[in-house]
Design a protein around this motif. Structure first.
Motif, PDB file in Angstrom:
ATOM      1  N   GLY A 100       0.626  -1.102   0.056  1.00  0.00           N
ATOM      2  CA  GLY A 100       0.063  -0.049   0.166  1.00  0.00           C
ATOM      3  C   GLY A 100       0.775   1.350  -0.075  1.00  0.00           C
ATOM      4  N   THR A 101       2.019   1.335   0.808  1.00  0.00           N
ATOM      5  CA  THR A 101       2.867   2.375   0.848  1.00  0.00           C
ATOM      6  C   THR A 101       3.544   2.277  -0.697  1.00  0.00           C
ATOM      7  OG1 THR A 101       3.330   1.861   3.133  1.00  0.00           O
ATOM      8  CG2 THR A 101       5.002   3.148   1.858  1.00  0.00           C
ATOM      9  N   MET A 102       3.935   1.453  -0.931  1.00  0.00           N
ATOM     10  CA  MET A 102       4.630   1.386  -2.631  1.00  0.00           C
ATOM     11  C   MET A 102       3.655   1.975  -3.554  1.00  0.00           C
ATOM     12  SD  MET A 102       5.836  -1.643  -5.047  1.00  0.00           S
ATOM     13  CE  MET A 102       4.100  -2.324  -5.135  1.00  0.00           C
ATOM     14  N   CYS A 103       2.402   1.460  -3.622  1.00  0.00           N
ATOM     15  CA  CYS A 103       1.477   2.051  -4.360  1.00  0.00           C
ATOM     16  C   CYS A 103       1.446   3.823  -4.446  1.00  0.00           C
ATOM     17  CB  CYS A 103      -0.070   1.608  -4.344  1.00  0.00           C
ATOM     18  SG  CYS A 103       0.145  -0.186  -4.971  1.00  0.00           S
ATOM     19  N   ASP A 104       1.091   4.261  -3.101  1.00  0.00           N
ATOM     20  CA  ASP A 104       1.229   5.634  -2.716  1.00  0.00           C
ATOM     21  C   ASP A 104       2.016   6.480  -3.328  1.00  0.00           C
ATOM     22  OD1 ASP A 104      -0.448   7.767  -1.767  1.00  0.00           O
ATOM     23  OD2 ASP A 104      -0.269   7.034   0.135  1.00  0.00           O
ATOM     24  N   ALA A 105       3.530   5.963  -2.980  1.00  0.00           N
ATOM     25  CA  ALA A 105       4.714   6.567  -3.523  1.00  0.00           C
ATOM     26  C   ALA A 105       4.726   6.794  -5.052  1.00  0.00           C
ATOM     27  CB  ALA A 105       5.815   6.169  -2.863  1.00  0.00           C
ATOM     28  N   LEU A 106       4.430   5.376  -5.624  1.00  0.00           N
ATOM     29  CA  LEU A 106       4.727   5.097  -7.225  1.00  0.00           C
ATOM     30  C   LEU A 106       3.675   6.247  -7.838  1.00  0.00           C
ATOM     31  CD1 LEU A 106       5.860   1.432  -7.586  1.00  0.00           C
ATOM     32  CD2 LEU A 106       7.337   3.685  -7.262  1.00  0.00           C
ATOM     33  N   SER A 107       2.523   6.297  -7.433  1.00  0.00           N
ATOM     34  CA  SER A 107       1.571   6.980  -7.968  1.00  0.00           C
ATOM     35  C   SER A 107       2.090   8.308  -8.313  1.00  0.00           C
ATOM     36  CB  SER A 107       0.082   6.989  -7.195  1.00  0.00           C
ATOM     37  OG  SER A 107       0.157   7.470  -6.024  1.00  0.00           O
ATOM     38  N   THR A 108       2.326   9.022  -7.389  1.00  0.00           N
ATOM     39  CA  THR A 108       3.099  10.418  -7.366  1.00  0.00           C
ATOM     40  C   THR A 108       4.270  10.350  -8.307  1.00  0.00           C
ATOM     41  OG1 THR A 108       2.143  10.788  -5.393  1.00  0.00           O
ATOM     42  CG2 THR A 108       3.906  12.251  -6.441  1.00  0.00           C
ATOM     43  N   ALA A 109       5.221   9.365  -8.259  1.00  0.00           N
ATOM     44  CA  ALA A 109       6.600   9.524  -8.802  1.00  0.00           C
ATOM     45  C   ALA A 109       6.183   9.080 -10.423  1.00  0.00           C
ATOM     46  CB  ALA A 109       7.496   8.195  -8.280  1.00  0.00           C
ATOM     47  N   LEU A 110       5.299   8.057 -10.691  1.00  0.00           N
ATOM     48  CA  LEU A 110       5.251   7.812 -12.085  1.00  0.00           C
ATOM     49  C   LEU A 110       4.459   8.923 -12.814  1.00  0.00           C
ATOM     50  CD1 LEU A 110       4.601   4.074 -11.864  1.00  0.00           C
ATOM     51  CD2 LEU A 110       6.477   5.392 -12.048  1.00  0.00           C
ATOM     52  N   PHE A 111       3.598   9.625 -12.059  1.00  0.00           N
ATOM     53  CA  PHE A 111       2.885  10.800 -12.706  1.00  0.00           C
ATOM     54  C   PHE A 111       3.915  11.951 -12.863  1.00  0.00           C
ATOM     55  CE2 PHE A 111       0.767  14.855 -12.994  1.00  0.00           C
ATOM     56  CZ  PHE A 111      -0.294  14.654 -13.577  1.00  0.00           C
ATOM     57  N   VAL A 112       4.942  12.052 -12.156  1.00  0.00           N
ATOM     58  CA  VAL A 112       6.100  12.831 -12.402  1.00  0.00           C
ATOM     59  C   VAL A 112       6.877  12.669 -13.717  1.00  0.00           C
ATOM     60  CG1 VAL A 112       7.978  13.978 -11.568  1.00  0.00           C
ATOM     61  CG2 VAL A 112       5.892  13.839 -10.151  1.00  0.00           C
ATOM     62  N   MET A 113       6.883  11.342 -13.719  1.00  0.00           N
ATOM     63  CA  MET A 113       8.050  11.009 -14.891  1.00  0.00           C
ATOM     64  C   MET A 113       7.312  10.909 -16.209  1.00  0.00           C
ATOM     65  SD  MET A 113       9.485   7.128 -13.338  1.00  0.00           S
ATOM     66  CE  MET A 113      10.317   7.157 -11.786  1.00  0.00           C
ATOM     67  N   GLY A 114       6.169  10.868 -16.166  1.00  0.00           N
ATOM     68  CA  GLY A 114       5.413  10.674 -17.410  1.00  0.00           C
ATOM     69  C   GLY A 114       5.143   9.218 -18.132  1.00  0.00           C
ATOM     70  N   GLU A 115       4.459   9.334 -19.233  1.00  0.00           N
ATOM     71  CA  GLU A 115       4.262   7.881 -19.637  1.00  0.00           C
ATOM     72  C   GLU A 115       5.396   7.112 -20.082  1.00  0.00           C
ATOM     73  OE1 GLU A 115       1.784   5.648 -23.680  1.00  0.00           O
ATOM     74  OE2 GLU A 115       1.712   7.964 -23.125  1.00  0.00           O
ATOM     75  N   GLU A 116       6.440   7.578 -21.005  1.00  0.00           N
ATOM     76  CA  GLU A 116       7.343   6.726 -21.476  1.00  0.00           C
ATOM     77  C   GLU A 116       8.318   6.182 -20.105  1.00  0.00           C
ATOM     78  OE1 GLU A 116      11.202   6.910 -24.361  1.00  0.00           O
ATOM     79  OE2 GLU A 116       9.698   8.314 -24.488  1.00  0.00           O
ATOM     80  N   GLN A 117       8.516   7.081 -19.406  1.00  0.00           N
ATOM     81  CA  GLN A 117       9.353   6.668 -18.284  1.00  0.00           C
ATOM     82  C   GLN A 117       8.905   5.899 -17.111  1.00  0.00           C
ATOM     83  OE1 GLN A 117      12.055   9.803 -16.447  1.00  0.00           O
ATOM     84  NE2 GLN A 117      11.994  11.102 -18.032  1.00  0.00           N
TER      85      GLN A 117
END
Length: 352
Positions: free
Chosen positions: A288-305
């Motif tokens: 659950g912690t992982m999903c929360d952190a990654l949802s923000t991080a991957l939004f920042v990265m953009g689709e390709e990254q």
């Protein structure tokens, strides 16, 4: 603090179809409404224990609550601060995700977020010079978090001019604790909705999966996709969840720690889905912690990254990405779990 409203477009999708005796609690914590449902013997006690745990976590982890451990860390920036293992382990996990995502997730973005007014809701566009100065304070590599020799405590130190905010990870951690509570209580079916961070415990009492609706960022009363889940977490981040407009331009709350500005990369939302851990978590952060952190991080990265990270990170999760050019991108692990929504303008594609 990150507000997440978009995982559930309608609570009825998740909460319908259960015929067994239902325990339910609803309360306000961590700046949002939270709802806990549990079914079967011991359900009410388990639901109330989750509520108590969330409120206890808020008293430890809130940046704005006087007397919290995070407030103490920020007030004593540059010094060692003794905190509980809960706070220490979560800060250590946040630093790990910052490193894994090359800084796309970073809890030291707090002073920059405050400059935009997202903490106080006194919104403004900060000047470039002010942003440049604030960005010098950003960097989780300046944080240390290590256990003390005495049982249970951690020593935490942040940079002398830094401040941290765990709002982008705390509700995910709370859902981890809810998972542990439900399993220990022998709950077979339940749902934890923490302001949009969803934990589905088992399936519905009729044996079917829970259905999570991913909100349409362009028409927030509608859905972009539906996902069937059980024993899983689902967390969504999107720029439409908190924003303001100034001089005809929209500014959202998900800031790129490298620029200090709202991330602008073609994504409207990111949903991260992962299975429940299945082991006794205790106080350890889990998926659950992982999903929360990654949802923000991957939004920042953009689709390709984001997709490159999904393929190469070694972490076990799946994604639903909603793009600004009208696509819903689903990773292959959800190929049999998602449903297209009729009548939308989106096209759907599964990636491998």
């Amino acid at each position: 603090m990150k507000r997440i409203f978009c995982v559930l477009a309608a609570a009825a999708l998740l909460l319908s179809g259960c015929g067994a005796s239902e325990a339910f609690v609803s309360f306000f914590a961590m700046d949002t409404v939270m709802k806990i449902k549990a079914y079967g013997s011991g359900g009410q006690a388990a639901a109330e224990q989750v509520q108590d745990t969330v409120q206890e976590l808020e008293s430890l982890l809130s940046r704005t609550q006087e007397g919290s451990e995070v407030s103490a860390i920020n007030d004593q920036a540059g010094q060692d601060v003794t905190v509980s293992d809960v706070t220490g382990q979560l800060i250590a996990a946040a630093c790990d995700y910052s490193q894994r995502t090359s800084g796309a997730f970073d809890i030291t973005i707090a002073p920059v977020s405050s400059a935009w007014g997202f903490t106080s809701e006194s919104y403004q566009v900060p000047g470039q010079q002010a942003l440049a100065q604030l960005l010098q304070r950003v960097g989780s590599d300046q944080i240390s978090a290590s256990p003390e020799t005495d049982a249970g405590d951690y020593l935490v130190r942040i940079g002398a001019h830094q401040a941290i905010d765990l709002g982008g990870i705390a509700k995910g951690y709370a859902s981890d604790r809810a998972e542990s509570i439900f399993r220990a209580a022998g709950i077979d079916s339940g749902l934890v909705y923490l302001g949009g961070n969803v934990y589905a415990h088992g399936g519905k009492t009729d044996g079917s999966a829970w259905v999570v609706a991913v909100q349409d960022p362009n028409h927030t009363e509608d859905y972009a996709a539906l996902i069937s889940v059980q024993d899983s977490y689902a967390v969504t981040s999107g720029g439409y969840q908190r924003y303001f407009e100034e001089n005809g331009k929209t500014y959202h709350h998900i800031l790129d720690p490298k620029t200090g500005c709202p991330a602008d990369n073609g994504l409207l939302s990111v949903t991260v889905v992962a299975d429940a851990n299945g082991a006794d978590l205790g106080t350890q952060p889990g998926n659950g912690t992982m999903c929360d952190a990654l949802s923000t991080a991957l939004f920042v990265m953009g689709e390709e990254q984001a997709l490159d990270f999904w393929r190469s990170s070694g972490l076990d999760f799946e994604l639903v990405l909603v793009t600004d050019d009208g696509r819903v991108v689903i990773t292959e692990g959800l190929a049999d779990q998602y449903q297209e929504v009729e009548g939308t303008d989106y096209s759907y594609e599964v990636v491998r």
